[in-house]
Design a protein around this motif. Structure first.
Motif, mmCIF file in Angstrom:
data_model
loop_
_atom_site.group_PDB
_atom_site.id
_atom_site.type_symbol
_atom_site.label_atom_id
_atom_site.label_comp_id
_atom_site.label_asym_id
_atom_site.label_seq_id
_atom_site.Cartn_x
_atom_site.Cartn_y
_atom_site.Cartn_z
ATOM 1 N N VAL A 58 0.619 58.326 -20.973
ATOM 2 C CA VAL A 58 0.126 57.846 -22.259
ATOM 3 C C VAL A 58 0.297 56.331 -22.282
ATOM 4 O O VAL A 58 1.406 55.825 -22.076
ATOM 5 N N THR A 59 -0.798 55.635 -22.507
ATOM 6 C CA THR A 59 -0.766 54.180 -22.557
ATOM 7 C C THR A 59 -1.354 53.721 -23.886
ATOM 8 O O THR A 59 -2.481 54.094 -24.223
ATOM 9 N N GLU A 97 5.061 50.739 -27.784
ATOM 10 C CA GLU A 97 6.360 51.241 -27.317
ATOM 11 C C GLU A 97 6.325 52.732 -26.996
ATOM 12 O O GLU A 97 7.276 53.262 -26.400
ATOM 13 N N ASP A 98 5.268 53.411 -27.364
ATOM 14 C CA ASP A 98 5.125 54.834 -27.018
ATOM 15 C C ASP A 98 4.577 55.012 -25.606
ATOM 16 O O ASP A 98 4.489 56.152 -25.121
ATOM 17 N N THR A 99 4.195 53.929 -24.964
ATOM 18 C CA THR A 99 3.668 54.011 -23.605
ATOM 19 C C THR A 99 4.718 54.571 -22.661
ATOM 20 O O THR A 99 5.829 54.040 -22.573
ATOM 21 N N ALA A 100 4.356 55.652 -21.975
ATOM 22 C CA ALA A 100 5.300 56.329 -21.084
ATOM 23 C C ALA A 100 4.583 57.485 -20.397
ATOM 24 O O ALA A 100 3.468 57.844 -20.770
ATOM 25 N N VAL A 101 5.266 58.067 -19.416
ATOM 26 C CA VAL A 101 4.835 59.356 -18.893
ATOM 27 C C VAL A 101 5.514 60.431 -19.742
ATOM 28 O O VAL A 101 6.728 60.397 -19.924
ATOM 29 N N TYR A 102 4.740 61.334 -20.264
ATOM 30 C CA TYR A 102 5.236 62.400 -21.135
ATOM 31 C C TYR A 102 5.345 63.691 -20.325
ATOM 32 O O TYR A 102 4.384 64.111 -19.679
ATOM 33 N N TYR A 103 6.518 64.292 -20.392
ATOM 34 C CA TYR A 103 6.805 65.495 -19.622
ATOM 35 C C TYR A 103 7.038 66.693 -20.539
ATOM 36 O O TYR A 103 7.737 66.588 -21.558
ATOM 37 N N CYS A 104 6.514 67.807 -20.130
ATOM 38 C CA CYS A 104 6.759 69.090 -20.786
ATOM 39 C C CYS A 104 7.980 69.747 -20.154
ATOM 40 O O CYS A 104 8.162 69.680 -18.935
ATOM 41 N N ASN A 105 8.780 70.392 -20.986
ATOM 42 C CA ASN A 105 9.982 71.067 -20.519
ATOM 43 C C ASN A 105 10.083 72.417 -21.215
ATOM 44 O O ASN A 105 9.744 72.518 -22.401
ATOM 45 N N GLN A 148 9.257 59.084 -20.341
ATOM 46 C CA GLN A 148 9.960 58.105 -19.517
ATOM 47 C C GLN A 148 9.074 56.891 -19.341
ATOM 48 O O GLN A 148 7.991 56.995 -18.740
ATOM 49 N N ALA A 149 9.536 55.770 -19.857
ATOM 50 C CA ALA A 149 8.849 54.497 -19.687
ATOM 51 C C ALA A 149 9.368 53.829 -18.414
ATOM 52 O O ALA A 149 10.446 54.165 -17.929
ATOM 53 N N PRO A 150 8.601 52.888 -17.874
ATOM 54 C CA PRO A 150 9.034 52.193 -16.657
ATOM 55 C C PRO A 150 10.414 51.573 -16.843
ATOM 56 O O PRO A 150 10.708 50.992 -17.887
#
Length: 121
Positions: free
Chosen positions: A117-118, A88-96, A39-41
């Motif tokens: 991840v920034t 563009e890959d900058t985001a919070v990465y979540y495990c599910n 999820q990116a801002p």
């Protein structure tokens, strides 16, 4: 209680690589499908990649050819190798993960707390 804990995020330059890990712990009978989302801002959470217990994978178009998802069932752990990273890959990465707990037949979906991840240009 079941927990998913991500690790491996950080700051990397464009073109670089990162490896994310997600470990499931607690009263676990089995871990079924697992996946990475991001999820990116100001954006919705989106699928990056998913992997079945048997190892079948599917990827978002943005991840194909650059990211690789894998897992170690004996360790209840999943990985995401990310190469050729772009801003563009900058985001919070979540495990599910879909998990069956000990003493139950219910398949419950769990989320981790996320790892940032920034990617700098």
């Amino acid at each position: 209680q079941v927990q998913l804990v991500e690790s491996g995020g950080g700051l990397v330059q464009a073109g670089g690589s990162l490896r994310l890990s997600c470990a499931a712990s607690g009263s676990i009978f089995s871990v079924n499908a697992m996946g990475w989302y991001r999820q990116a801002p100001a954006s919705q959470r989106e699928l990056v990649a998913r992997i079945s217990r048997g190892g079948a994978t599917n990827y978002a178009d943005s991840a194909k050819g650059r990211f690789a998802i894998s897992r170690e069932n004996a360790k209840n752990t999943m990985y995401l190798q990310m190469n050729s990273l772009i801003p563009e890959d900058t985001a919070v990465y979540y495990c599910n993960a879909d998990i069956v707990g000990v003493g139950t037949v219910a398949l419950i979906n769990y989320w981790g707390q996320g790892t940032q991840v920034t990617v700098s240009s």
